[in-house]
Design a protein around this motif. Structure first.
Motif, PDB file in Angstrom:
ATOM      1  N   SER A 154       0.804  -1.225   0.000  1.00  0.00           N
ATOM      2  CA  SER A 154       0.000   0.000   0.000  1.00  0.00           C
ATOM      3  C   SER A 154       0.832   1.267   0.000  1.00  0.00           C
ATOM      4  CB  SER A 154      -0.936   0.013   1.227  1.00  0.00           C
ATOM      5  OG  SER A 154      -1.840  -1.069   1.172  1.00  0.00           O
ATOM      6  N   LEU A 155       2.073   1.189   0.502  1.00  0.00           N
ATOM      7  CA  LEU A 155       2.891   2.398   0.600  1.00  0.00           C
ATOM      8  C   LEU A 155       4.084   2.386  -0.353  1.00  0.00           C
ATOM      9  CD1 LEU A 155       2.928   2.919   4.489  1.00  0.00           C
ATOM     10  CD2 LEU A 155       1.408   3.963   2.792  1.00  0.00           C
ATOM     11  N   ARG A 156       4.949   1.383  -0.211  1.00  0.00           N
ATOM     12  CA  ARG A 156       6.227   1.425  -0.914  1.00  0.00           C
ATOM     13  C   ARG A 156       6.137   0.973  -2.366  1.00  0.00           C
ATOM     14  NH1 ARG A 156      10.161  -1.045   3.921  1.00  0.00           N
ATOM     15  NH2 ARG A 156       9.864   0.729   5.375  1.00  0.00           N
ATOM     16  N   LEU A 157       5.427  -0.105  -2.646  1.00  0.00           N
ATOM     17  CA  LEU A 157       5.374  -0.607  -4.014  1.00  0.00           C
ATOM     18  C   LEU A 157       4.683   0.363  -4.972  1.00  0.00           C
ATOM     19  CD1 LEU A 157       6.061  -2.897  -5.944  1.00  0.00           C
ATOM     20  CD2 LEU A 157       3.901  -4.007  -5.315  1.00  0.00           C
ATOM     21  N   GLY A 212       7.554  18.336  -7.749  1.00  0.00           N
ATOM     22  CA  GLY A 212       7.625  16.965  -8.228  1.00  0.00           C
ATOM     23  C   GLY A 212       7.861  16.022  -7.078  1.00  0.00           C
ATOM     24  N   SER A 213       6.869  15.245  -6.706  1.00  0.00           N
ATOM     25  CA  SER A 213       6.974  14.407  -5.528  1.00  0.00           C
ATOM     26  C   SER A 213       6.253  13.085  -5.754  1.00  0.00           C
ATOM     27  CB  SER A 213       6.376  15.125  -4.313  1.00  0.00           C
ATOM     28  OG  SER A 213       6.382  14.284  -3.178  1.00  0.00           O
ATOM     29  N   LEU A 214       6.791  12.034  -5.136  1.00  0.00           N
ATOM     30  CA  LEU A 214       6.161  10.716  -5.153  1.00  0.00           C
ATOM     31  C   LEU A 214       5.542  10.367  -3.809  1.00  0.00           C
ATOM     32  CD1 LEU A 214       8.880   8.710  -7.140  1.00  0.00           C
ATOM     33  CD2 LEU A 214       6.683   9.539  -7.993  1.00  0.00           C
ATOM     34  N   ASN A 215       5.512  11.323  -2.890  1.00  0.00           N
ATOM     35  CA  ASN A 215       4.914  11.071  -1.583  1.00  0.00           C
ATOM     36  C   ASN A 215       3.426  10.770  -1.730  1.00  0.00           C
ATOM     37  OD1 ASN A 215       7.380  11.597  -0.379  1.00  0.00           O
ATOM     38  ND2 ASN A 215       6.917  13.748  -0.022  1.00  0.00           N
ATOM     39  N   SER A 216       2.973   9.774  -0.965  1.00  0.00           N
ATOM     40  CA  SER A 216       1.548   9.404  -0.910  1.00  0.00           C
ATOM     41  C   SER A 216       1.008   8.947  -2.257  1.00  0.00           C
ATOM     42  CB  SER A 216       0.697  10.581  -0.386  1.00  0.00           C
ATOM     43  OG  SER A 216       1.159  11.014   0.881  1.00  0.00           O
ATOM     44  N   ARG A 217       1.864   8.472  -3.131  1.00  0.00           N
ATOM     45  CA  ARG A 217       1.370   7.947  -4.399  1.00  0.00           C
ATOM     46  C   ARG A 217       0.883   6.524  -4.200  1.00  0.00           C
ATOM     47  NH1 ARG A 217       1.707  12.531  -4.749  1.00  0.00           N
ATOM     48  NH2 ARG A 217       2.306  13.800  -6.542  1.00  0.00           N
ATOM     49  N   GLY A 218      -0.281   6.222  -4.771  1.00  0.00           N
ATOM     50  CA  GLY A 218      -0.903   4.914  -4.586  1.00  0.00           C
ATOM     51  C   GLY A 218      -1.259   4.281  -5.916  1.00  0.00           C
ATOM     52  N   TRP A 219      -2.050   3.230  -5.831  1.00  0.00           N
ATOM     53  CA  TRP A 219      -2.426   2.500  -7.038  1.00  0.00           C
ATOM     54  C   TRP A 219      -3.313   3.336  -7.960  1.00  0.00           C
ATOM     55  CZ3 TRP A 219       0.366  -1.536  -8.083  1.00  0.00           C
ATOM     56  CH2 TRP A 219       0.940  -2.265  -7.044  1.00  0.00           C
ATOM     57  N   GLU A 220      -3.968   4.341  -7.423  1.00  0.00           N
ATOM     58  CA  GLU A 220      -4.785   5.196  -8.278  1.00  0.00           C
ATOM     59  C   GLU A 220      -3.943   6.013  -9.244  1.00  0.00           C
ATOM     60  OE1 GLU A 220      -4.255   7.240  -4.238  1.00  0.00           O
ATOM     61  OE2 GLU A 220      -4.678   5.235  -5.033  1.00  0.00           O
ATOM     62  N   GLN A 221      -2.647   6.180  -8.968  1.00  0.00           N
ATOM     63  CA  GLN A 221      -1.736   6.804  -9.925  1.00  0.00           C
ATOM     64  C   GLN A 221      -1.080   5.760 -10.828  1.00  0.00           C
ATOM     65  OE1 GLN A 221      -1.445   7.986  -6.535  1.00  0.00           O
ATOM     66  NE2 GLN A 221      -2.699   9.760  -7.074  1.00  0.00           N
ATOM     67  N   VAL A 222      -0.827   4.573 -10.291  1.00  0.00           N
ATOM     68  CA  VAL A 222      -0.113   3.557 -11.059  1.00  0.00           C
ATOM     69  C   VAL A 222      -0.956   3.035 -12.221  1.00  0.00           C
ATOM     70  CG1 VAL A 222       0.937   1.255 -10.960  1.00  0.00           C
ATOM     71  CG2 VAL A 222       1.287   2.872  -9.084  1.00  0.00           C
ATOM     72  N   ARG A 223      -2.209   2.711 -11.951  1.00  0.00           N
ATOM     73  CA  ARG A 223      -3.040   2.034 -12.965  1.00  0.00           C
ATOM     74  C   ARG A 223      -3.248   2.880 -14.227  1.00  0.00           C
ATOM     75  NH1 ARG A 223      -5.922   0.699  -8.093  1.00  0.00           N
ATOM     76  NH2 ARG A 223      -5.516  -1.463  -7.488  1.00  0.00           N
ATOM     77  N   PRO A 224      -3.716   4.137 -14.110  1.00  0.00           N
ATOM     78  CA  PRO A 224      -3.914   4.894 -15.363  1.00  0.00           C
ATOM     79  C   PRO A 224      -2.612   5.204 -16.084  1.00  0.00           C
ATOM     80  CG  PRO A 224      -4.325   6.284 -13.439  1.00  0.00           C
ATOM     81  CD  PRO A 224      -4.187   4.897 -12.938  1.00  0.00           C
TER      82      PRO A 224
END
Length: 372
Positions: free
Chosen positions: A99-102, A225-237
């Protein structure tokens, strides 16, 4: 009695163009012909050096990924990470890893690959090392779209992502159209892009100064430009977009090397048609907009990764696969450094990539000042 003599044009005229071969014809390597079901053959150039460099970038991505998943405020042994990824980890490990790192790691890899490919395409289309999406104003336009949605329309994060994509694509289209005058000249494209970026940056600053303090602070962090709090809702699209755009870039980019030689040689060899340039530019703008929508305008990745991959591969044609891996490795390593070097404070990844990009620009300026 007149006799016709058949001469070799490359002997009588050293400047005569070489025969055209299907596929990527420039750069060191060995041509392999792959025969398809219809009987046609497609030529593919395989460069051992490019394969080695691509493998090295892949190793760098794997090392940075393992370090990102196992280290931090909550260290997890590698064996436990593997069990968690296989679905057999504890509840705490599953939350931290899946949920956090991957998601953060995958977002960084996809963003880096997308920006690097976009930069490689625009540097070839413009024939200029400064022809990257961040210099041309495309990422700034994406930021403008997201800021308008967040601060003016008071939309959600998902709506801001859509606004960033729309802003980046519109900016790319406007810059390309303004630079198009009987073709697209590289210097004109770069100058118009810089002007558009400066104008949009002033718009962004104005909107931030008019916003509430909390909203202005959050927006400013996103602009770095930050990757903090990025989740699957950013990865999938982002992954879905790159699944479509990356193969398209590899197909259209087979003759990018001809664009580096100028408009006339590219047109003569079939690699610089207006439609091909427009398609490459549209795809590059879409990749940059999607990456910016996912993580904000991470600077200098699109500027530094393409020439780095090209220099290491020793290729005259842009090595797109190695370039994508170089961008992914650059973002992954930079994000890991931003997280771990100043712990417990975590810096945005854009700060780390700006350091790399600043050093690259300094080296580039020094080389340009040398005679010859």
């Amino acid at each position: 009695m007149n006799s016709a003599r058949v001469t070799n044009p490359r002997v009588t005229n050293p400047q005569a163009p070489r025969p055209q071969v299907a596929g990527p014809v420039l750069g060191a390597g060995r041509i392999v012909r792959v025969r398809r079901f219809g009987g046609d053959a497609v030529s593919v150039r395989i460069s051992p050096r490019s394969i080695t460099i691509s493998a090295a970038f892949t190793v760098a991505v794997l090392v940075a990924g393992v370090a990102a998943l196992t280290t931090g405020d909550y260290p997890i042994p590698f064996a436990d990470v593997v069990r968690t990824l296989a679905g057999h980890g504890s509840g705490g490990n599953d939350f931290v890893v899946n949920s956090l790192r991957l998601p953060r790691l995958l977002t960084g890899l996809l963003v880096g690959a997308g920006l690097a490919l976009s930069g490689s395409i625009f540097q070839s289309v413009s024939g200029n090392l400064l022809g990257s999406p961040d210099i041309l104003g495309f990422t700034t336009g994406s930021a403008t779209g997201a800021i308008v949605v967040l601060l003016v329309l008071h939309g959600t994060a998902g709506q801001a992502t859509f606004g960033a994509v729309v802003g980046g694509v519109i900016t790319g289209a406007l810059v390309y159209l303004l630079a198009h005058r009987r073709g697209v000249a590289g210097p004109r494209l770069v100058l118009i892009g810089i002007a558009a970026g400066a104008l949009l940056s002033s718009v962004n600053s104005y909107l931030i100064t008019r916003a509430e303090l909390a909203d202005a602070v959050n927006t400013q962090i996103w602009l770095i430009g930050s990757l903090n709090s990025r989740g699957w809702e950013q990865v999938r699209p982002l992954a879905a977009a790159l699944v479509v755009l990356v193969p398209l870039a590899l197909w259209l980019g087979r003759r990018l090397a001809y664009l580096d030689r100028g408009a006339d040689p590219a047109q003569a060899r079939g690699g610089g048609g207006g439609r091909r340039r427009a398609a490459l530019s549209a795809g590059g703008a879409a990749r940059a907009a999607g990456a910016t929508a996912a993580a904000g305008p991470i600077g200098f990745v699109a500027l530094t990764a393409p020439p780095l991959a090209r220099w290491l591969c020793g290729a005259s044609a842009p090595p797109l696969v190695a370039t994508a891996l170089a961008g992914a490795a650059l973002v992954a390593v930079s994000d890991l450094a931003a997280q771990r070097l100043f712990a417990p404070t975590q810096l945005p990844v854009g700060v780390a990539t700006a350091v790399v990009g600043g050093a690259y620009l300094a080296v580039l300026l020094v080389r340009q000042r040398r005679p010859g």
